[in-house]
Design a protein around this motif. Structure first.
Motif, PDB file in Angstrom:
ATOM      1  N   PRO A  54       0.836  -1.199   0.000  1.00  0.00           N
ATOM      2  CA  PRO A  54       0.000   0.000   0.000  1.00  0.00           C
ATOM      3  C   PRO A  54       0.873   1.252   0.000  1.00  0.00           C
ATOM      4  CG  PRO A  54      -0.780  -1.568   1.627  1.00  0.00           C
ATOM      5  CD  PRO A  54       0.538  -2.081   1.145  1.00  0.00           C
ATOM      6  N   GLY A  55       0.488   2.215  -0.839  1.00  0.00           N
ATOM      7  CA  GLY A  55       1.264   3.452  -0.917  1.00  0.00           C
ATOM      8  C   GLY A  55       2.385   3.402  -1.916  1.00  0.00           C
ATOM      9  N   ALA A  56       2.607   2.250  -2.529  1.00  0.00           N
ATOM     10  CA  ALA A  56       3.670   2.157  -3.525  1.00  0.00           C
ATOM     11  C   ALA A  56       3.305   2.950  -4.772  1.00  0.00           C
ATOM     12  CB  ALA A  56       3.918   0.694  -3.884  1.00  0.00           C
ATOM     13  N   ALA A  57       4.304   3.551  -5.394  1.00  0.00           N
ATOM     14  CA  ALA A  57       4.060   4.364  -6.594  1.00  0.00           C
ATOM     15  C   ALA A  57       3.707   3.465  -7.773  1.00  0.00           C
ATOM     16  CB  ALA A  57       5.297   5.178  -6.910  1.00  0.00           C
ATOM     17  N   THR A  58       2.708   3.878  -8.541  1.00  0.00           N
ATOM     18  CA  THR A  58       2.313   3.152  -9.747  1.00  0.00           C
ATOM     19  C   THR A  58       3.045   3.725 -10.944  1.00  0.00           C
ATOM     20  OG1 THR A  58       0.462   4.634 -10.198  1.00  0.00           O
ATOM     21  CG2 THR A  58       0.050   2.799  -8.700  1.00  0.00           C
ATOM     22  N   GLU A  59       2.795   3.120 -12.102  1.00  0.00           N
ATOM     23  CA  GLU A  59       3.431   3.620 -13.315  1.00  0.00           C
ATOM     24  C   GLU A  59       3.005   5.046 -13.620  1.00  0.00           C
ATOM     25  OE1 GLU A  59       2.522   0.908 -16.406  1.00  0.00           O
ATOM     26  OE2 GLU A  59       3.792  -0.712 -15.600  1.00  0.00           O
ATOM     27  N   GLU A  60       1.835   5.413 -13.172  1.00  0.00           N
ATOM     28  CA  GLU A  60       1.333   6.767 -13.392  1.00  0.00           C
ATOM     29  C   GLU A  60       1.870   7.742 -12.338  1.00  0.00           C
ATOM     30  OE1 GLU A  60      -0.633   4.087 -13.283  1.00  0.00           O
ATOM     31  OE2 GLU A  60      -0.923   3.873 -15.448  1.00  0.00           O
ATOM     32  N   GLY A  61       2.638   7.223 -11.392  1.00  0.00           N
ATOM     33  CA  GLY A  61       3.211   8.087 -10.369  1.00  0.00           C
ATOM     34  C   GLY A  61       2.335   8.277  -9.143  1.00  0.00           C
ATOM     35  N   ALA A  62       1.168   7.634  -9.118  1.00  0.00           N
ATOM     36  CA  ALA A  62       0.262   7.785  -7.968  1.00  0.00           C
ATOM     37  C   ALA A  62       0.566   6.713  -6.918  1.00  0.00           C
ATOM     38  CB  ALA A  62      -1.187   7.680  -8.422  1.00  0.00           C
ATOM     39  N   ASN A  63       0.096   6.963  -5.711  1.00  0.00           N
ATOM     40  CA  ASN A  63       0.231   5.979  -4.644  1.00  0.00           C
ATOM     41  C   ASN A  63      -0.954   5.022  -4.691  1.00  0.00           C
ATOM     42  OD1 ASN A  63       2.626   7.022  -3.590  1.00  0.00           O
ATOM     43  ND2 ASN A  63       1.516   8.567  -2.417  1.00  0.00           N
ATOM     44  N   GLY A  64      -0.685   3.752  -4.897  1.00  0.00           N
ATOM     45  CA  GLY A  64      -1.761   2.787  -5.041  1.00  0.00           C
ATOM     46  C   GLY A  64      -2.252   2.232  -3.708  1.00  0.00           C
ATOM     47  N   VAL A  65      -3.416   1.620  -3.768  1.00  0.00           N
ATOM     48  CA  VAL A  65      -3.989   0.991  -2.578  1.00  0.00           C
ATOM     49  C   VAL A  65      -3.175  -0.236  -2.186  1.00  0.00           C
ATOM     50  CG1 VAL A  65      -6.030  -0.193  -1.658  1.00  0.00           C
ATOM     51  CG2 VAL A  65      -6.313   1.844  -3.079  1.00  0.00           C
ATOM     52  N   GLY A  66      -2.621  -0.898  -3.161  1.00  0.00           N
ATOM     53  CA  GLY A  66      -1.819  -2.083  -2.884  1.00  0.00           C
ATOM     54  C   GLY A  66      -2.617  -3.368  -2.998  1.00  0.00           C
ATOM     55  N   ILE A  67      -1.908  -4.472  -3.038  1.00  0.00           N
ATOM     56  CA  ILE A  67      -2.530  -5.792  -3.101  1.00  0.00           C
ATOM     57  C   ILE A  67      -1.944  -6.641  -1.981  1.00  0.00           C
ATOM     58  CG2 ILE A  67      -2.931  -7.862  -4.472  1.00  0.00           C
ATOM     59  CD1 ILE A  67      -2.515  -6.167  -6.973  1.00  0.00           C
ATOM     60  N   GLN A  68      -2.744  -6.944  -1.002  1.00  0.00           N
ATOM     61  CA  GLN A  68      -2.333  -7.783   0.112  1.00  0.00           C
ATOM     62  C   GLN A  68      -3.359  -8.896   0.295  1.00  0.00           C
ATOM     63  OE1 GLN A  68      -1.801  -4.572   3.166  1.00  0.00           O
ATOM     64  NE2 GLN A  68       0.254  -5.458   3.353  1.00  0.00           N
ATOM     65  N   LEU A  69      -2.886 -10.117   0.299  1.00  0.00           N
ATOM     66  CA  LEU A  69      -3.761 -11.278   0.410  1.00  0.00           C
ATOM     67  C   LEU A  69      -3.629 -11.914   1.790  1.00  0.00           C
ATOM     68  CD1 LEU A  69      -3.080 -12.914  -3.071  1.00  0.00           C
ATOM     69  CD2 LEU A  69      -5.040 -11.502  -2.424  1.00  0.00           C
ATOM     70  N   GLY A  70      -4.771 -12.152   2.430  1.00  0.00           N
ATOM     71  CA  GLY A  70      -4.760 -12.844   3.707  1.00  0.00           C
ATOM     72  C   GLY A  70      -4.464 -14.321   3.520  1.00  0.00           C
ATOM     73  N   LEU A  71      -3.847 -14.919   4.525  1.00  0.00           N
ATOM     74  CA  LEU A  71      -3.443 -16.324   4.435  1.00  0.00           C
ATOM     75  C   LEU A  71      -4.270 -17.221   5.357  1.00  0.00           C
ATOM     76  CD1 LEU A  71       0.433 -15.829   4.325  1.00  0.00           C
ATOM     77  CD2 LEU A  71      -1.153 -16.129   2.406  1.00  0.00           C
ATOM     78  N   GLY A  72      -5.430 -16.751   5.744  1.00  0.00           N
ATOM     79  CA  GLY A  72      -6.298 -17.578   6.563  1.00  0.00           C
ATOM     80  C   GLY A  72      -6.357 -17.112   8.007  1.00  0.00           C
ATOM     81  N   ALA A  73      -6.905 -17.953   8.858  1.00  0.00           N
ATOM     82  CA  ALA A  73      -7.133 -17.606  10.264  1.00  0.00           C
ATOM     83  C   ALA A  73      -6.486 -18.635  11.179  1.00  0.00           C
ATOM     84  CB  ALA A  73      -8.632 -17.515  10.549  1.00  0.00           C
ATOM     85  N   THR A  74      -6.260 -18.229  12.412  1.00  0.00           N
ATOM     86  CA  THR A  74      -5.690 -19.128  13.402  1.00  0.00           C
ATOM     87  C   THR A  74      -6.270 -18.801  14.776  1.00  0.00           C
ATOM     88  OG1 THR A  74      -3.616 -19.986  14.330  1.00  0.00           O
ATOM     89  CG2 THR A  74      -3.724 -17.627  13.947  1.00  0.00           C
ATOM     90  N   VAL A  75      -6.169 -19.724  15.696  1.00  0.00           N
ATOM     91  CA  VAL A  75      -6.602 -19.493  17.072  1.00  0.00           C
ATOM     92  C   VAL A  75      -5.456 -18.834  17.828  1.00  0.00           C
ATOM     93  CG1 VAL A  75      -7.311 -20.575  19.233  1.00  0.00           C
ATOM     94  CG2 VAL A  75      -8.238 -21.403  17.069  1.00  0.00           C
ATOM     95  N   LYS A  76      -5.665 -17.609  18.280  1.00  0.00           N
ATOM     96  CA  LYS A  76      -4.623 -16.886  19.014  1.00  0.00           C
ATOM     97  C   LYS A  76      -4.616 -17.251  20.492  1.00  0.00           C
ATOM     98  CE  LYS A  76      -3.309 -12.802  18.112  1.00  0.00           C
ATOM     99  NZ  LYS A  76      -3.175 -11.332  17.942  1.00  0.00           N
ATOM    100  N   ALA A  77      -5.806 -17.458  21.051  1.00  0.00           N
ATOM    101  CA  ALA A  77      -5.885 -17.763  22.486  1.00  0.00           C
ATOM    102  C   ALA A  77      -7.266 -18.309  22.801  1.00  0.00           C
ATOM    103  CB  ALA A  77      -5.615 -16.517  23.328  1.00  0.00           C
ATOM    104  N   ILE A  78      -7.337 -19.062  23.882  1.00  0.00           N
ATOM    105  CA  ILE A  78      -8.623 -19.466  24.452  1.00  0.00           C
ATOM    106  C   ILE A  78      -8.710 -18.797  25.812  1.00  0.00           C
ATOM    107  CG2 ILE A  78     -10.076 -21.362  25.252  1.00  0.00           C
ATOM    108  CD1 ILE A  78      -8.726 -23.148  23.210  1.00  0.00           C
ATOM    109  N   HIS A  79      -9.580 -17.816  25.907  1.00  0.00           N
ATOM    110  CA  HIS A  79      -9.704 -17.009  27.113  1.00  0.00           C
ATOM    111  C   HIS A  79     -10.684 -17.646  28.098  1.00  0.00           C
ATOM    112  CE1 HIS A  79      -7.538 -13.488  25.467  1.00  0.00           C
ATOM    113  NE2 HIS A  79      -8.068 -13.861  24.317  1.00  0.00           N
ATOM    114  N   LYS A  80     -10.528 -17.301  29.367  1.00  0.00           N
ATOM    115  CA  LYS A  80     -11.483 -17.699  30.399  1.00  0.00           C
ATOM    116  C   LYS A  80     -12.302 -16.475  30.795  1.00  0.00           C
ATOM    117  CE  LYS A  80      -7.980 -20.785  32.319  1.00  0.00           C
ATOM    118  NZ  LYS A  80      -6.860 -20.133  31.602  1.00  0.00           N
ATOM    119  N   ASP A  81     -13.607 -16.632  30.787  1.00  0.00           N
ATOM    120  CA  ASP A  81     -14.488 -15.577  31.267  1.00  0.00           C
ATOM    121  C   ASP A  81     -14.579 -15.707  32.785  1.00  0.00           C
ATOM    122  OD1 ASP A  81     -16.503 -13.839  31.956  1.00  0.00           O
ATOM    123  OD2 ASP A  81     -18.006 -14.673  30.593  1.00  0.00           O
ATOM    124  N   MET A  82     -13.936 -14.792  33.503  1.00  0.00           N
ATOM    125  CA  MET A  82     -13.853 -14.908  34.957  1.00  0.00           C
ATOM    126  C   MET A  82     -14.938 -14.112  35.682  1.00  0.00           C
ATOM    127  SD  MET A  82     -11.362 -17.001  35.110  1.00  0.00           S
ATOM    128  CE  MET A  82     -10.910 -17.058  36.852  1.00  0.00           C
TER     129      MET A  82
END
Length: 262
Positions: A54-82
Motif C-alpha cells: 500500500p502506498g507504492a508508486a504506480t506507473e502513473e506516479g500515484a500511490n496505489g492501494v496495494g494488493i495484500q492477500l490474507g493467508l487464513g485464520a488461526t486461534v490466538k488464544a482461548i480465554h477464560k471468562d472470569m
C-alpha cells in the motif's frame, strides 16, 4: 489468489471452527459445574502476503492501494471468562461462595496449593474442612468434636457452638486469594494454578484488599450461558460448512484448470 492458497485459507477456517466447537462442547458439558468458568476463542489472522505494498508508486506516479492477500485464520488464544456466576442457596454451612473477586485455596496431599471458585466443602474424618477431592481448605481449620452448630461469616471467621455454651466460639479464620490478572491462570480440571502472567497470589481475609465476601450456605453457579453457547455453536457450524464448500469448489476449479491446460 491461487486456487491452492484459497484451499489453504479455507482449511484454516475449518480448523478454527473445530476448536471453537471444542470450546463450546466443553462449555455445555460444564454448565452444571459449580464455580466453573466458560471459555471463548480469540481468532486472529494467520498472516498476509503483500504483492504490492500500500502506498507504492504506480506507473502513473500515484500511490496505489496495494494488493495484500490474507493467508487464513488461526486461534490466538482461548480465554477464560472470569465473571461472577450466580450464587445459589445451599443447606450446608460448609458450602461457600465468593461474592466478588477471589479464589479458595486448597492444599493437595503433596503440599501444592491450587485455587478454585468451587466452595463445596465438608468435614473429613479428622474434622478438617476439605473439598470433594479431600483437599484441605487453606489455611487449615479443624472443627472441634461434638460441635452443635457452625457459622462462617462474610469475612471468613469460622465459629462453632459447643454443648453447654450459649456463645459461639471462634476456631479459625479462612483466607482467600486474588490475582492481578486471573484471566491467565492455568487450569487443571476444577482448579486454577498460578503462573508468571497471573502474578503471585495475594492472600488475605475476605472483604479486605479488594477481595470478595464469603457467603456461607451458598454455591456459585457456572457463569456460562446456554443461549450464548448455542449461538457460538451455530456460527461455528456455519463457518465450518462454508469453508468446506470453498475447499470443494476450489478443488473443482483446480480440476477444470488442469483439463484446460493439458
Amino acid at each position: 489468489m491461487t486456487i491452492s492458497r484459497a484451499m489453504q485459507s479455507a482449511a484454516s477456517g475449518v480448523r478454527v471452527a473445530e476448536v471453537i466447537m471444542d470450546v463450546v462442547a466443553n462449555g455445555f458439558a460444564n454448565l452444571q459445574n459449580h464455580g466453573g468458568k466458560v471459555g471463548w476463542v480469540e481468532v486472529g489472522a494467520m498472516g498476509t502476503q503483500t504483492m504490492t505494498a500500500p502506498g507504492a508508486a504506480t506507473e502513473e506516479g500515484a500511490n496505489g492501494v496495494g494488493i495484500q492477500l490474507g493467508l487464513g485464520a488461526t486461534v490466538k488464544a482461548i480465554h477464560k471468562d472470569m465473571t461472577q456466576g450466580a450464587l445459589q442457596e445451599s443447606d450446608s454451612p460448609f458450602h461457600m461462595g465468593i461474592h466478588g473477586a477471589g479464589f479458595f485455596q486448597f492444599i493437595r496431599p503433596d503440599g501444592r496449593i491450587v485455587f478454585s471458585r468451587k466452595g463445596i466443602c465438608r468435614l473429613d474424618k479428622d474434622r478438617n474442612i476439605v473439598n470433594s477431592d479431600g483437599y484441605i481448605l487453606a489455611p487449615g481449620i479443624q472443627v472441634p468434636e461434638g460441635y452443635q452448630d457452625v457459622e462462617i461469616s462474610q469475612t471468613g471467621q469460622v465459629s462453632v457452638k459447643m454443648p453447654g455454651q450459649n456463645a459461639m466460639q471462634d476456631v479459625g479464620q479462612l483466607e482467600i486469594v486474588r490475582f492481578i490478572e486471573p484471566g491467565v491462570l492455568g487450569q487443571e480440571g476444577d482448579y486454577f494454578v498460578a503462573n508468571t502472567e497471573s502474578g503471585e497470589p495475594e492472600v488475605g481475609a475476605p472483604d479486605t484488599g479488594g477481595r470478595g465476601v464469603l457467603k456461607s450456605r451458598h454455591l456459585e453457579a457456572n457463569n456460562g450461558s446456554a443461549i450464548k453457547l448455542m449461538g457460538d455453536m451455530i456460527q461455528a457450524q456455519r463457518n465450518h460448512g462454508q469453508c468446506l464448500a470453498i475447499i470443494k469448489k476450489a478443488d473443482e476449479m483446480s480440476e477444470s484448470q488442469t483439463r484446460i491446460v493439458s
